[in-house]
Write an enzyme that holds these catalytic residues in place. Sequence first.
Site, PDB file in Angstrom:
ATOM      1  N   TYR A 224      69.602 -38.818  19.351  1.00 46.09           N
ATOM      2  CA  TYR A 224      70.708 -39.404  18.570  1.00 46.09           C
ATOM      3  C   TYR A 224      71.554 -38.292  17.951  1.00 46.09           C
ATOM      4  O   TYR A 224      72.781 -38.271  18.084  1.00 46.09           O
ATOM      5  CB  TYR A 224      70.133 -40.334  17.494  1.00 46.09           C
ATOM      6  CG  TYR A 224      71.157 -40.785  16.479  1.00 46.09           C
ATOM      7  CD1 TYR A 224      72.206 -41.629  16.840  1.00 46.09           C
ATOM      8  CD2 TYR A 224      71.086 -40.361  15.143  1.00 46.09           C
ATOM      9  CE1 TYR A 224      73.155 -42.041  15.912  1.00 46.09           C
ATOM     10  CE2 TYR A 224      72.022 -40.773  14.210  1.00 46.09           C
ATOM     11  CZ  TYR A 224      73.058 -41.609  14.605  1.00 46.09           C
ATOM     12  OH  TYR A 224      73.998 -42.005  13.676  1.00 46.09           O
TER      13      TYR A 224
ATOM     14  N   SER B  55      77.116 -37.805  12.024  1.00 48.97           N
ATOM     15  CA  SER B  55      75.952 -38.203  11.236  1.00 48.97           C
ATOM     16  C   SER B  55      75.348 -36.995  10.526  1.00 48.97           C
ATOM     17  O   SER B  55      75.430 -35.862  11.024  1.00 48.97           O
ATOM     18  CB  SER B  55      74.902 -38.801  12.171  1.00 48.97           C
ATOM     19  OG  SER B  55      73.645 -38.869  11.530  1.00 48.97           O
TER      20      SER B  55
HETATM   21  N1  LIG Z   1      74.594 -46.499   8.570  1.00 53.25           N
HETATM   22  C1  LIG Z   1      74.233 -45.227   8.470  1.00 53.25           C
HETATM   23  O1  LIG Z   1      73.396 -44.853   7.625  1.00 53.25           O
HETATM   24  C2  LIG Z   1      74.867 -44.182   9.351  1.00 53.25           C
HETATM   25  C3  LIG Z   1      74.564 -42.830   9.096  1.00 53.25           C
HETATM   26  C4  LIG Z   1      75.125 -41.851   9.906  1.00 53.25           C
HETATM   27  C5  LIG Z   1      75.982 -42.210  10.941  1.00 53.25           C
HETATM   28  N2  LIG Z   1      76.245 -43.532  11.189  1.00 53.25           N
HETATM   29  C6  LIG Z   1      77.145 -43.863  12.293  1.00 53.25           C
HETATM   30  O2  LIG Z   1      78.183 -44.692  11.806  1.00 53.25           O
HETATM   31  C7  LIG Z   1      78.586 -45.618  12.818  1.00 53.25           C
HETATM   32  C8  LIG Z   1      78.506 -47.033  12.295  1.00 53.25           C
HETATM   33  O3  LIG Z   1      77.159 -47.271  11.899  1.00 53.25           O
HETATM   34  P1  LIG Z   1      76.660 -48.668  11.314  1.00 53.25           P
HETATM   35  O4  LIG Z   1      75.627 -48.358  10.308  1.00 53.25           O
HETATM   36  O5  LIG Z   1      77.817 -49.515  10.963  1.00 53.25           O
HETATM   37  O6  LIG Z   1      75.905 -49.221  12.612  1.00 53.25           O
HETATM   38  P2  LIG Z   1      75.969 -50.658  13.316  1.00 53.25           P
HETATM   39  O7  LIG Z   1      74.953 -50.616  14.407  1.00 53.25           O
HETATM   40  O8  LIG Z   1      75.862 -51.738  12.295  1.00 53.25           O
HETATM   41  O9  LIG Z   1      77.430 -50.672  13.912  1.00 53.25           O
HETATM   42  C9  LIG Z   1      77.758 -50.202  15.199  1.00 53.25           C
HETATM   43  C10 LIG Z   1      78.474 -51.320  15.933  1.00 53.25           C
HETATM   44  O10 LIG Z   1      78.884 -50.805  17.196  1.00 53.25           O
HETATM   45  C11 LIG Z   1      78.631 -51.768  18.180  1.00 53.25           C
HETATM   46  N3  LIG Z   1      78.433 -51.048  19.437  1.00 53.25           N
HETATM   47  C12 LIG Z   1      77.380 -50.251  19.784  1.00 53.25           C
HETATM   48  N4  LIG Z   1      77.565 -49.756  21.018  1.00 53.25           N
HETATM   49  C13 LIG Z   1      78.765 -50.227  21.448  1.00 53.25           C
HETATM   50  C14 LIG Z   1      79.510 -50.080  22.646  1.00 53.25           C
HETATM   51  N5  LIG Z   1      79.041 -49.341  23.662  1.00 53.25           N
HETATM   52  N6  LIG Z   1      80.708 -50.707  22.755  1.00 53.25           N
HETATM   53  C15 LIG Z   1      81.188 -51.477  21.741  1.00 53.25           C
HETATM   54  N7  LIG Z   1      80.509 -51.671  20.589  1.00 53.25           N
HETATM   55  C16 LIG Z   1      79.320 -51.055  20.458  1.00 53.25           C
HETATM   56  C17 LIG Z   1      77.397 -52.522  17.739  1.00 53.25           C
HETATM   57  O11 LIG Z   1      77.340 -53.853  18.269  1.00 53.25           O
HETATM   58  C18 LIG Z   1      77.561 -52.518  16.211  1.00 53.25           C
HETATM   59  O12 LIG Z   1      78.161 -53.713  15.759  1.00 53.25           O
HETATM   60  C19 LIG Z   1      77.695 -45.331  14.021  1.00 53.25           C
HETATM   61  O13 LIG Z   1      78.381 -44.454  14.876  1.00 53.25           O
HETATM   62  C20 LIG Z   1      76.492 -44.635  13.421  1.00 53.25           C
HETATM   63  O14 LIG Z   1      75.865 -43.801  14.353  1.00 53.25           O
HETATM   64  C21 LIG Z   1      75.716 -44.517  10.405  1.00 53.25           C
END
Ligand SMILES: NC(=O)c1ccc[n+]([C@@H]2O[C@H](COP(=O)([O-])OP(=O)(O)OC[C@H]3O[C@@H](n4cnc5c(N)ncnc54)[C@H](O)[C@@H]3O)[C@@H](O)[C@H]2O)c1
Length: 343
Positions: free
Chosen positions: A161, A136
Amino acid sequence: MTYNTLDKGKTYLITGATGFIGYYLSRKLLEQGCRVIGIDNMNEYYDVNLKYSRLELLRPYKRFTFIKGDISDKAMMMNAFGEYKPHVVVNLAAQAGVRYSIENPDVYMQSNIIGFFNILEACRHHPVEHLLYASSSSVYGANQKVPFEESDPVDQPVSLYAATKKSNELMAHTYSHLYKIPATGLRFFTVYGPLGRPDMAYFGFTQKYFAGEPIKIFNNGDFEKDLYRDFTYIDDIVEGIERLLSHPPVEQEKAPHRVFNIGNNSPEKLMTFIETLEKCLSLSLDREVLFEKVYEPIKPGDVPATYASTELLEQIVEFKPKTSIEEGLQKFTDWYCEYYRLN
Ligand SMILES: NC(=O)c1ccc[n+]([C@@H]2O[C@H](COP(=O)([O-])OP(=O)(O)OC[C@H]3O[C@@H](n4cnc5c(N)ncnc54)[C@H](O)[C@@H]3O)[C@@H](O)[C@H]2O)c1
């Protein structure tokens, strides 16, 4: 180096497959005929109906297999790797959100640390060609030097985080060094788009507007020193990941591990983003939209600015995000009004 096309004969295991980014990546790979094994625990951190909606859109693809499971369940993860023998793994499952980590630290340790450790162990015992994992932009903490470059020191996270994401990079480096697992960390910068996450500001502001409530803006009401964010449209994130899939860092001898920024390289003031959202929503609804605004102090764990250098990404895969906030937010507001039947 040139951009190789995907190998359709490969099996891609994607965790967090019904999440925002996981859904779009899975769909893009399935559209090209790849085999995708999706894992997600379907947790209720935000409206789980969105996850079911995404899952319904993936189910028609014959080469898609869904496992409802938790990446912190080591036996389940080992079985999934043993049964499906993925060539490439993309770990997107995590507890996301900076502010939520203040109130709910435990789930970050469970999913982001134990869960990611299980992914690494599974890759150790069932070798893969390439492991990619979500980090991130929050690892840059309150760094002042912009744009943020992958080689900058990132030792001062300001939220749990961010600390878990930085830890993931260290753990990946170690496993990559010890067991020669080609691994790529992806530092995403504020991702937005249709079917996105309700816990993020642009989505929450839109919900508040329809609920007739004011929006809270955590920038002290100081527009001169406003927060800056490098907002990145979902299609650009997916294209960046897709190109990196076929570029494992095999040439690094000591540890085949590399980290990339995927961000827009063009930060916007938070207020500009909000005004653009109002304009896009006005166009979607064919009436003038103005949010009622309340200004509050910056929240603990929030950082003043994010700004991605995309030089490394351009150098390795000849790509940088290109979608403007006008274009991206219009797609979001059009989707929002249709999905929630508001026009
Ligand atoms: N969206 C953003 O702006 C952003 C920015 C930086 C980093 N990220 C990272 O990118 C990744 C995806 O983010 P996103 O925006 O799609 O988030 P999101 O919350 O929509 O997707 C994450 C998915 O992982 C699943 N999940 C969470 N914990 C879990 C576990 N222990 N076992 C199985 N499934 C699990 C959740 O149900 C969810 O569907 C994450 O790692 C997030 O930290 C996202």
